[in-house]
Scaffold this motif. Structure first.
Motif, PDB file in Angstrom:
ATOM      1  N   PHE A 247       0.845  -1.188   0.000  1.00  4.30           N
ATOM      2  CA  PHE A 247       0.000   0.000   0.000  1.00  4.30           C
ATOM      3  C   PHE A 247       0.888   1.248   0.000  1.00  4.30           C
ATOM      4  N   THR A 248       1.428   1.543  -1.160  1.00  2.00           N
ATOM      5  CA  THR A 248       2.331   2.682  -1.303  1.00  2.00           C
ATOM      6  C   THR A 248       1.957   3.478  -2.545  1.00  2.00           C
ATOM      7  N   VAL A 249       1.981   4.793  -2.431  1.00  2.00           N
ATOM      8  CA  VAL A 249       1.645   5.633  -3.584  1.00  2.00           C
ATOM      9  C   VAL A 249       2.756   5.598  -4.627  1.00  2.00           C
ATOM     10  N   ASP A 250       3.961   5.247  -4.226  1.00  2.00           N
ATOM     11  CA  ASP A 250       5.051   5.154  -5.206  1.00  2.00           C
ATOM     12  C   ASP A 250       4.707   4.142  -6.288  1.00  2.00           C
ATOM     13  N   ARG A 251       4.036   3.065  -5.916  1.00  2.00           N
ATOM     14  CA  ARG A 251       3.638   2.050  -6.895  1.00  2.00           C
ATOM     15  C   ARG A 251       2.609   2.618  -7.868  1.00  2.00           C
ATOM     16  N   ILE A 252       1.761   3.532  -7.415  1.00  2.28           N
ATOM     17  CA  ILE A 252       0.735   4.131  -8.268  1.00  2.28           C
ATOM     18  C   ILE A 252       1.341   5.170  -9.212  1.00  2.28           C
ATOM     19  N   PHE A 253       2.304   5.925  -8.722  1.00  2.66           N
ATOM     20  CA  PHE A 253       2.887   7.001  -9.524  1.00  2.66           C
ATOM     21  C   PHE A 253       4.019   6.522 -10.436  1.00  2.66           C
ATOM     22  N   SER A 254       4.609   5.364 -10.136  1.00  2.00           N
ATOM     23  CA  SER A 254       5.815   4.944 -10.861  1.00  2.00           C
ATOM     24  C   SER A 254       5.623   4.763 -12.371  1.00  2.00           C
ATOM     25  N   PRO A 255       4.437   4.354 -12.877  1.00  2.00           N
ATOM     26  CA  PRO A 255       4.311   4.273 -14.338  1.00  2.00           C
ATOM     27  C   PRO A 255       4.330   5.633 -15.028  1.00  2.00           C
ATOM     28  N   PHE A 256       4.173   6.709 -14.251  1.00  2.00           N
ATOM     29  CA  PHE A 256       4.032   8.039 -14.846  1.00  2.00           C
ATOM     30  C   PHE A 256       5.202   8.974 -14.526  1.00  2.00           C
ATOM     31  N   PHE A 257       5.900   8.710 -13.409  1.00  2.00           N
ATOM     32  CA  PHE A 257       6.936   9.633 -12.966  1.00  2.00           C
ATOM     33  C   PHE A 257       8.124   8.870 -12.388  1.00  2.00           C
ATOM     34  N   THR A 258       9.281   9.524 -12.419  1.00  2.00           N
ATOM     35  CA  THR A 258      10.469   8.974 -11.782  1.00  2.00           C
ATOM     36  C   THR A 258      10.339   9.142 -10.269  1.00  2.00           C
ATOM     37  N   PRO A 259      11.161   8.452  -9.468  1.00  2.00           N
ATOM     38  CA  PRO A 259      11.100   8.644  -8.009  1.00  2.00           C
ATOM     39  C   PRO A 259      11.302  10.094  -7.594  1.00  2.00           C
ATOM     40  N   GLU A 260      12.212  10.792  -8.260  1.00  3.11           N
ATOM     41  CA  GLU A 260      12.440  12.198  -7.915  1.00  3.11           C
ATOM     42  C   GLU A 260      11.212  13.054  -8.255  1.00  3.11           C
ATOM     43  N   GLN A 261      10.590  12.778  -9.403  1.00  2.64           N
ATOM     44  CA  GLN A 261       9.383  13.517  -9.787  1.00  2.64           C
ATOM     45  C   GLN A 261       8.222  13.211  -8.850  1.00  2.64           C
ATOM     46  N   THR A 262       8.152  11.972  -8.360  1.00  3.56           N
ATOM     47  CA  THR A 262       7.084  11.600  -7.430  1.00  3.56           C
ATOM     48  C   THR A 262       7.175  12.406  -6.141  1.00  3.56           C
ATOM     49  N   ILE A 263       8.382  12.631  -5.662  1.00  2.00           N
ATOM     50  CA  ILE A 263       8.558  13.452  -4.455  1.00  2.00           C
ATOM     51  C   ILE A 263       8.026  14.862  -4.694  1.00  2.00           C
ATOM     52  N   LEU A 264       8.356  15.445  -5.845  1.00  2.00           N
ATOM     53  CA  LEU A 264       7.874  16.783  -6.174  1.00  2.00           C
ATOM     54  C   LEU A 264       6.355  16.803  -6.319  1.00  2.00           C
TER      55      LEU A 264
ATOM     56  N   ARG B 188       4.152  14.852  -4.849  1.00  2.90           N
ATOM     57  CA  ARG B 188       3.519  14.764  -3.535  1.00  2.90           C
ATOM     58  C   ARG B 188       3.627  16.094  -2.776  1.00  2.90           C
ATOM     59  N   GLN B 189       4.699  16.832  -3.004  1.00  5.30           N
ATOM     60  CA  GLN B 189       4.807  18.156  -2.387  1.00  5.30           C
ATOM     61  C   GLN B 189       3.746  19.100  -2.953  1.00  5.30           C
ATOM     62  N   ILE B 190       3.530  19.013  -4.264  1.00  5.17           N
ATOM     63  CA  ILE B 190       2.479  19.829  -4.880  1.00  5.17           C
ATOM     64  C   ILE B 190       1.117  19.390  -4.360  1.00  5.17           C
ATOM     65  N   GLN B 191       0.929  18.083  -4.178  1.00  9.07           N
ATOM     66  CA  GLN B 191      -0.340  17.604  -3.626  1.00  9.07           C
ATOM     67  C   GLN B 191      -0.559  18.143  -2.219  1.00  9.07           C
ATOM     68  N   PHE B 192       0.493  18.197  -1.431  1.00  6.70           N
ATOM     69  CA  PHE B 192       0.393  18.759  -0.085  1.00  6.70           C
ATOM     70  C   PHE B 192      -0.030  20.231  -0.148  1.00  6.70           C
ATOM     71  N   ASP B 193       0.561  20.975  -1.102  1.00  3.78           N
ATOM     72  CA  ASP B 193       0.292  22.416  -1.195  1.00  3.78           C
ATOM     73  C   ASP B 193      -1.089  22.717  -1.768  1.00  3.78           C
TER      74      ASP B 193
ATOM     75  N   PRO C 111      -3.043   5.322   6.352  1.00  5.60           N
ATOM     76  CA  PRO C 111      -2.123   6.464   6.422  1.00  5.60           C
ATOM     77  C   PRO C 111      -0.957   6.294   5.458  1.00  5.60           C
ATOM     78  N   LEU C 112      -0.546   7.385   4.855  1.00 11.28           N
ATOM     79  CA  LEU C 112       0.576   7.376   3.926  1.00 11.28           C
ATOM     80  C   LEU C 112       1.827   7.933   4.602  1.00 11.28           C
ATOM     81  N   PRO C 113       3.012   7.583   4.096  1.00  7.44           N
ATOM     82  CA  PRO C 113       4.255   8.111   4.685  1.00  7.44           C
ATOM     83  C   PRO C 113       4.289   9.626   4.598  1.00  7.44           C
ATOM     84  N   PRO C 114       5.007  10.272   5.519  1.00 11.15           N
ATOM     85  CA  PRO C 114       5.137  11.735   5.470  1.00 11.15           C
ATOM     86  C   PRO C 114       5.735  12.189   4.144  1.00 11.15           C
ATOM     87  N   ILE C 115       5.375  13.387   3.738  1.00 12.61           N
ATOM     88  CA  ILE C 115       5.889  13.954   2.492  1.00 12.61           C
ATOM     89  C   ILE C 115       7.179  14.697   2.782  1.00 12.61           C
TER      90      ILE C 115
END
Length: 377
Positions: free
Chosen positions: A100-117, A119-124, A333-337
């Motif tokens: 149960f990780t969002v990285d698995r959901i985002f990985s077909p569309f974004f790199t790990p570095e892009q996924t971090i960015l 999720r930060q935009i999602q937070f904002d 719950p998801l891991p902290p951003i």
């Protein structure tokens, strides 16, 4: 002690990692014998530990086989399996943490570095992830070729999300009713789709009525069809279009803090989806229902009642007024951003909706899910 042959669990042969170097791995008949011998040794070991059979089976059974078994369990069954004993608690807990990780959901569309960015935009901006991506999250599966569906309110900084997508190599592709440029499409409000009027029966703070528009972003894939991210912008709450979907199986959201299924028992345990949007275009609704029918869900045109259907409907479908994150939801719950600290509560938890049924003029049962309020806690 003799054991019955172990039935095949799936069409392709599966061999635990501990048996991969066995000579039997190359022969189906001897592979079956290896399975029989393996489970015989497990049962023999259990007989020697009569004091705690529950913990023993999770201790002596091969870890790969245990995790293979977990892939066949629904979310509700996972929770039950987890509570069997201390050993099962830790095994299931580790398994759920990985799956149960969002990285698995985002990985077909974004790199790990892009996924971090992202999720930060999602937070904002508090945009939501829904539809197939959220279903894949709770199902622990992957639907090849599925789009990523994001939902965002117009009043927040939508440009940060659009600029991020363009920076990742995605290009805006206008629909037949949209102007060719993104800015023109955002400004062309006459092409936006009105949301169902039923939401406004109980909500007076939003005026004029709510509308939405979906913007498609594509990126060419080197060995397949384009990868598509859909961004739906709503003039009301980001949740409003999600409550306007064809049926309950699609009513799941991934927020910055949590993944939340609104109808988890019916959606991910019984695999039933209840049609909830009578005002949706019929062809569009049937296309959505067919998609999930192919994926294994049974479509319910009306809410089951025990005295007619000889069954009980899940309590989540019996509650009249509900809110995001209530006792009927499945909340993970998801891991902290990274780089976003200080806020640990989703303001979506302040969103209430009313679930009720009524009869149409034709006498058919019509199910409504009406948004009551969207506010910060």
């Amino acid at each position: 002690m003799s054991t019955a042959p172990v039935p095949a669990l799936r069409p392709t042969s599966y061999t635990p990692a501990s048996m991969m170097n066995s000579p039997a791995h190359s022969s189906p008949s001897t592979c079956q014998a290896t399975f029989d011998d393996y489970f015989k040794s497990v049962l023999d070991s259990m007989e020697q530990h009569e004091t705690d059979k529950a913990n023993t089976i999770f201790t002596v059974l091969d870890r790969d086989i245990l995790e293979y078994i977990l892939t066949f369990l629904t979310g509700l069954d996972l929770c039950r399996f987890k509570s069997v004993c201390t050993a099962s608690f830790h095994i299931v807990d580790e398994y759920m943490y990985r799956m149960f990780t969002v990285d698995r959901i985002f990985s077909p569309f974004f790199t790990p570095e892009q996924t971090i960015l992202l999720r930060q935009i999602q937070f904002d901006t508090s945009f939501l992830v829904s539809e197939s991506a959220a279903v894949q999250f709770f199902e622990r599966t992957n639907y090849p070729g599925s789009d990523l569906n994001l939902y965002i309110e117009e009043e927040v900084d939508t440009n940060s999300l659009f600029q991020f997508l363009e920076g990742c190599g995605y290009t805006f592709k206008n629909s037949s009713s949209q102007p060719p440029s993104l800015n023109e499409a955002l400004a062309a409000k006459n092409d936006w789709i009105p949301l169902s009027d039923t939401y406004r029966e109980y909500e007076s703070d939003y005026d004029p009525p709510w509308f939405m528009a979906t913007f498609f972003f594509e990126q060419q894939h080197p060995s397949g069809p384009p990868i598509v991210v859909q961004v739906t912008v709503s003039t009301g709450p980001a949740l409003a279009p999600i409550f306007d979907m064809h049926s309950t199986v699609s009513m799941n959201i991934i927020t910055p803090m949590n993944a939340i299924s609104l109808f988890p028992v019916s959606s991910f345990h019984l695999y039933e989806t209840l049609v909830t949007t009578p005002n949706m275009d019929e062809s569009e609704r049937e296309a959505g229902l067919k998609k999930y029918s192919v994926r294994g869900w049974t479509t319910l045109r009306y809410k089951k009642v025990w005295y007619l259907d000889d069954c009980e409907s899940p309590e989540e479908l019996d509650a009249y007024i509900r809110h995001i994150g209530d006792e009927y939801c499945w909340t993970i719950p998801l891991p902290p951003i990274h780089g976003r600290d200080g806020i640990t509560t989703d303001y979506f938890r302040g969103t209430y909706w009313i679930y009720h049924t009524q009869r149409s003029r034709a006498g058919d049962q019509v199910v409504h899910v009406n948004l009551l309020a969207s506010c910060h806690e």
